[in-house]
Design a protein around this motif. Structure first.
Motif, PDB file in Angstrom:
ATOM      1  N   GLU A   4       0.689  11.347  -6.705  1.00 54.37           N
ATOM      2  CA  GLU A   4       0.202  10.066  -7.231  1.00 54.37           C
ATOM      3  C   GLU A   4      -0.595  10.267  -8.501  1.00 54.37           C
ATOM      4  OE1 GLU A   4      -2.368   6.144  -5.997  1.00 54.37           O
ATOM      5  OE2 GLU A   4      -2.309   7.865  -4.661  1.00 54.37           O
ATOM      6  N   ASP A  21      -1.149   7.578  -1.162  1.00 52.13           N
ATOM      7  CA  ASP A  21      -0.990   6.637  -0.064  1.00 52.13           C
ATOM      8  C   ASP A  21      -0.001   5.554  -0.454  1.00 52.13           C
ATOM      9  OD1 ASP A  21      -2.568   5.435  -1.916  1.00 52.13           O
ATOM     10  OD2 ASP A  21      -4.214   4.951  -0.570  1.00 52.13           O
ATOM     11  N   ARG A  24      -0.380   2.025  -3.172  1.00 47.21           N
ATOM     12  CA  ARG A  24      -1.743   1.511  -3.185  1.00 47.21           C
ATOM     13  C   ARG A  24      -2.071   0.926  -4.560  1.00 47.21           C
ATOM     14  NH1 ARG A  24      -6.658   5.323  -1.277  1.00 47.21           N
ATOM     15  NH2 ARG A  24      -8.440   4.181  -2.100  1.00 47.21           N
ATOM     16  N   THR A  25      -2.638  -0.261  -4.564  1.00 44.10           N
ATOM     17  CA  THR A  25      -2.983  -0.938  -5.810  1.00 44.10           C
ATOM     18  C   THR A  25      -4.371  -0.505  -6.262  1.00 44.10           C
ATOM     19  OG1 THR A  25      -1.639  -2.850  -5.213  1.00 44.10           O
ATOM     20  CG2 THR A  25      -3.312  -3.177  -6.902  1.00 44.10           C
ATOM     21  N   ARG A  26      -4.479  -0.086  -7.525  1.00 44.41           N
ATOM     22  CA  ARG A  26      -5.754   0.393  -8.047  1.00 44.41           C
ATOM     23  C   ARG A  26      -6.286  -0.480  -9.177  1.00 44.41           C
ATOM     24  NH1 ARG A  26      -6.874   5.273  -5.802  1.00 44.41           N
ATOM     25  NH2 ARG A  26      -5.119   6.297  -4.782  1.00 44.41           N
ATOM     26  N   ASP A 152      -9.610  -6.869   3.810  1.00 45.51           N
ATOM     27  CA  ASP A 152      -8.640  -6.290   2.898  1.00 45.51           C
ATOM     28  C   ASP A 152      -9.088  -6.586   1.472  1.00 45.51           C
ATOM     29  OD1 ASP A 152      -6.499  -5.654   1.275  1.00 45.51           O
ATOM     30  OD2 ASP A 152      -4.988  -6.579   2.560  1.00 45.51           O
ATOM     31  N   GLU A 173     -10.244  -0.120  -8.511  1.00 46.65           N
ATOM     32  CA  GLU A 173     -10.798   0.840  -7.554  1.00 46.65           C
ATOM     33  C   GLU A 173     -11.600   1.892  -8.314  1.00 46.65           C
ATOM     34  OE1 GLU A 173      -9.629   3.598  -3.706  1.00 46.65           O
ATOM     35  OE2 GLU A 173      -8.018   2.793  -4.957  1.00 46.65           O
ATOM     36  N   PRO A 178     -13.239   6.519  -3.788  1.00 49.35           N
ATOM     37  CA  PRO A 178     -12.072   5.820  -3.234  1.00 49.35           C
ATOM     38  C   PRO A 178     -12.481   4.859  -2.129  1.00 49.35           C
ATOM     39  CG  PRO A 178     -11.634   8.171  -3.472  1.00 49.35           C
ATOM     40  CD  PRO A 178     -13.099   7.985  -3.756  1.00 49.35           C
ATOM     41  N   GLY A 179     -11.879   3.680  -2.143  1.00 57.04           N
ATOM     42  CA  GLY A 179     -12.223   2.663  -1.163  1.00 57.04           C
ATOM     43  C   GLY A 179     -13.322   1.728  -1.619  1.00 57.04           C
ATOM     44  N   TYR A 181     -14.398  -0.962  -4.630  1.00 56.01           N
ATOM     45  CA  TYR A 181     -13.702  -1.781  -5.617  1.00 56.01           C
ATOM     46  C   TYR A 181     -14.679  -2.685  -6.340  1.00 56.01           C
ATOM     47  CZ  TYR A 181      -9.747  -0.420  -2.678  1.00 56.01           C
ATOM     48  OH  TYR A 181      -8.827   0.301  -1.954  1.00 56.01           O
TER      49      TYR A 181
END
Length: 407
Positions: A4, A21, A24-26, A152, A173, A178-179, A181
Motif C-alpha cells: 500500500e 488493509d 482503505r480511504t485516507r 465509522d 487520516e 493510524p485510525g 482522522y
C-alpha cells in the motif's frame, strides 16, 4: 514492505510502510469547487515539499493529497501520493452514529484557558507600546462516543458532507497515528492554482447567524454588524498580510477595495476575493504555503508573536487551523483551511472539536466566546448533540450582550 505504501524517493522524512488493509480511504475532499480522492498503491510523506517533488516527477501517481498542520515547524504533515480516483467513493449517511458524552473536566479547563488567554492579550492589544495587533484564540471541546457499535469515520464524514453541501467537506487520516482522522466542512478557500493564476478568498470577521430572523433580515443585521471598525480592522490585517506575502510570487494582484459578506454554516464572515497572476506556472506550492501559512486568519499579527502566545497557552491545535487539499502533476492545487472540523480517534471513540476567533483591541470577551460557540455548533450538529453542557462567561456591566444559546 506493504504494497500500500511504496517509497516514491529516498527521503529521511518518508515514513515506514503501514499494514495494508485493502481499499482503505485516507483522503476525501468534496464541495462545490472540487472533488478529490485517491486510488492506491499509495506513497506517504510528512513533508509537503517532498510530496510535491514526487508528484511533479510523474513517476508515482498524478495526485498528492493531505493536510498541513497549523504550525508546520512543530508538527508533521500527512500527505498521500497515488492516482486520482475516477469516482468519489460512495459513502451515504447511514444510521444514527450513537451518543456522545462531553468530557466535562477537559471542556471546563479549555474554557478557563480561553478566558485567561483572551484576558491576558487584550491589554497587549490596547497598549501603544506592544507590537501585538491581532491574535486568533481557540478552545476545544472533547466528547466520547458510546454504544455497542464503533463509529465509522467515513459515516461521520458523510454526515458532515450531507449537512453542509455548500462548503467543502474534508477527510484525512493522520499519517503518524493510524485510525485518527481530521474531518470537517471548510468555508474558506486558502489557495487555488490553475496554470499561472492564483485565487483565494481569505475570511476574517465573524458574527453568529440569528435563526429567529428571516434570511433577508439576518443578512442585513450581519452586514450592519460586520461593516464596522472592529471587524474591518481585523479583516484588513489578513488582506494586507496576504498581499504582502503574495507580491514576490506575482506580477499582478487584483482584489476589491472592500470585503464582501460571506455566508457560512452558523455564521457570517467578511471575505475578500483575491486573484493573482504568477511570475511563472512552475511555482512550488510548498514555497507559497510557507510564505502564507499560518496567516492572520488563524494566527495573528505579527505572526511570530501570536504563534508563540498560541503554542505556549493553548492545547496543541494539530491540523486545526492548518490546510487540507491536493496538488497534481501539472502543478495545480486547491487547498482549504482546516476549520469547522474535528479530530476523531477511531481507536477509542474520542472526538475533539475546536474553534477560535480573531481578538483585536476592540474585542469583547462575551462576544468572542459566543463566536466560538457558533462555530463549534456546526460539528455538534453533525454529532447530534443538541444540548451540550452549558457554560457561561461572566459579563461585567459594560458587556450587555447576552451569550446565545449553545445548540
Amino acid at each position: 514492505m506493504s504494497d500500500e505504501f511504496l517509497p516514491a524517493q529516498p527521503s529521511s522524512q518518508f515514513l515506514p510502510a503501514q499494514p495494508a488493509d485493502g481499499a482503505r480511504t485516507r483522503f476525501l475532499l468534496h464541495g462545490p469547487s472540487t472533488s478529490a480522492a485517491l486510488e492506491g498503491p499509495l506513497s506517504a510523506f510528512t513533508d509537503l515539499a517532498e510530496a510535491e517533488q514526487a508528484v511533479r516527477s510523474g513517476k508515482f501517481g498524478d495526485l498528492v493529497a493531505g493536510a498541513v498542520p497549523f504550525d508546520p515547524t512543530s508538527g508533521a504533515s500527512s500527505f498521500y501520493l497515488g492516482r486520482r480516483a475516477t469516482h468519489r467513493p460512495a459513502v451515504a449517511p447511514g444510521a444514527a452514529l450513537g451518543h456522545f458524552f462531553p468530557d466535562v473536566p477537559f471542556n471546563d479547563t479549555e474554557i478557563a484557558g480561553y478566558i485567561r488567554l483572551v484576558d491576558s492579550v487584550l491589554p497587549m492589544l490596547r497598549s501603544p507600546n506592544n507590537a501585538l495587533e491581532k491574535i486568533v484564540v481557540a478552545r476545544a471541546e472533547r466528547f466520547q462516543a458510546t454504544g455497542s457499535a464503533p463509529v465509522d469515520p467515513l459515516q461521520l464524514y458523510a454526515r458532515i458532507a450531507d449537512l453542509y453541501p455548500r462548503v467543502h467537506s474534508y477527510f484525512v487520516e493522520h499519517l503518524h497515528n493510524p485510525g485518527v482522522y481530521t474531518i470537517g466542512a471548510s468555508p474558506e478557500l486558502f489557495v487555488k492554482k490553475t496554470g499561472d493564476v492564483l485565487t483565494m478568498t481569505p475570511l476574517a470577521g465573524t458574527v453568529p447567524r440569528n435563526p429567529a430572523l428571516t434570511a433577508a433580515q439576518d443578512e442585513a443585521r450581519a452586514h450592519a454588524e460586520l461593516f464596522t471598525d472592529k471587524f474591518l480592522v481585523e479583516h484588513r490585517h489578513l488582506v494586507e498580510f496576504m498581499l504582502k506575502n503574495l507580491a514576490p510570487f506575482c506580477t499582478a494582484v487584483d482584489h476589491p477595495g472592500q470585503p464582501e459578506l460571506i455566508e457560512a454554516p452558523g455564521v457570517w464572515h467578511l471575505g475578500t476575493p483575491i486573484r493573482a497572476r504568477l511570475r511563472g506556472s512552475d511555482l512550488r506550492i510548498a514555497d507559497l504555503v510557507a510564505a502564507l501559512h499560518p496567516s492572520p486568519a488563524v494566527c495573528g499579527v505579527p505572526q511570530d508573536h501570536s504563534l508563540h502566545l498560541i503554542t505556549a497557552n493553548e492545547s496543541p491545535r494539530g491540523y486545526y487551523g492548518g490546510l487540507v487539499g491536493w496538488l497534481d502533476s501539472d502543478g495545480d492545487c486547491e487547498f482549504y483551511m482546516a476549520l469547522r472540523g474535528l479530530d476523531f480517534d477511531a481507536n477509542n471513540g474520542r472526538l475533539t472539536l475546536r474553534a477560535g476567533g480573531g481578538i483585536v483591541a476592540d474585542s469583547r470577551l462575551d462576544v468572542e466566546f459566543a463566536e466560538t460557540s457558533a462555530k463549534l455548533a456546526t460539528m455538534r450538529r453533525a454529532l447530534g448533540i443538541v444540548a451540550p453542557v452549558r457554560s457561561s462567561v461572566p459579563a461585567p456591566a459594560e458587556r450587555r450582550a447576552p451569550l446565545p444559546a449553545m445548540v
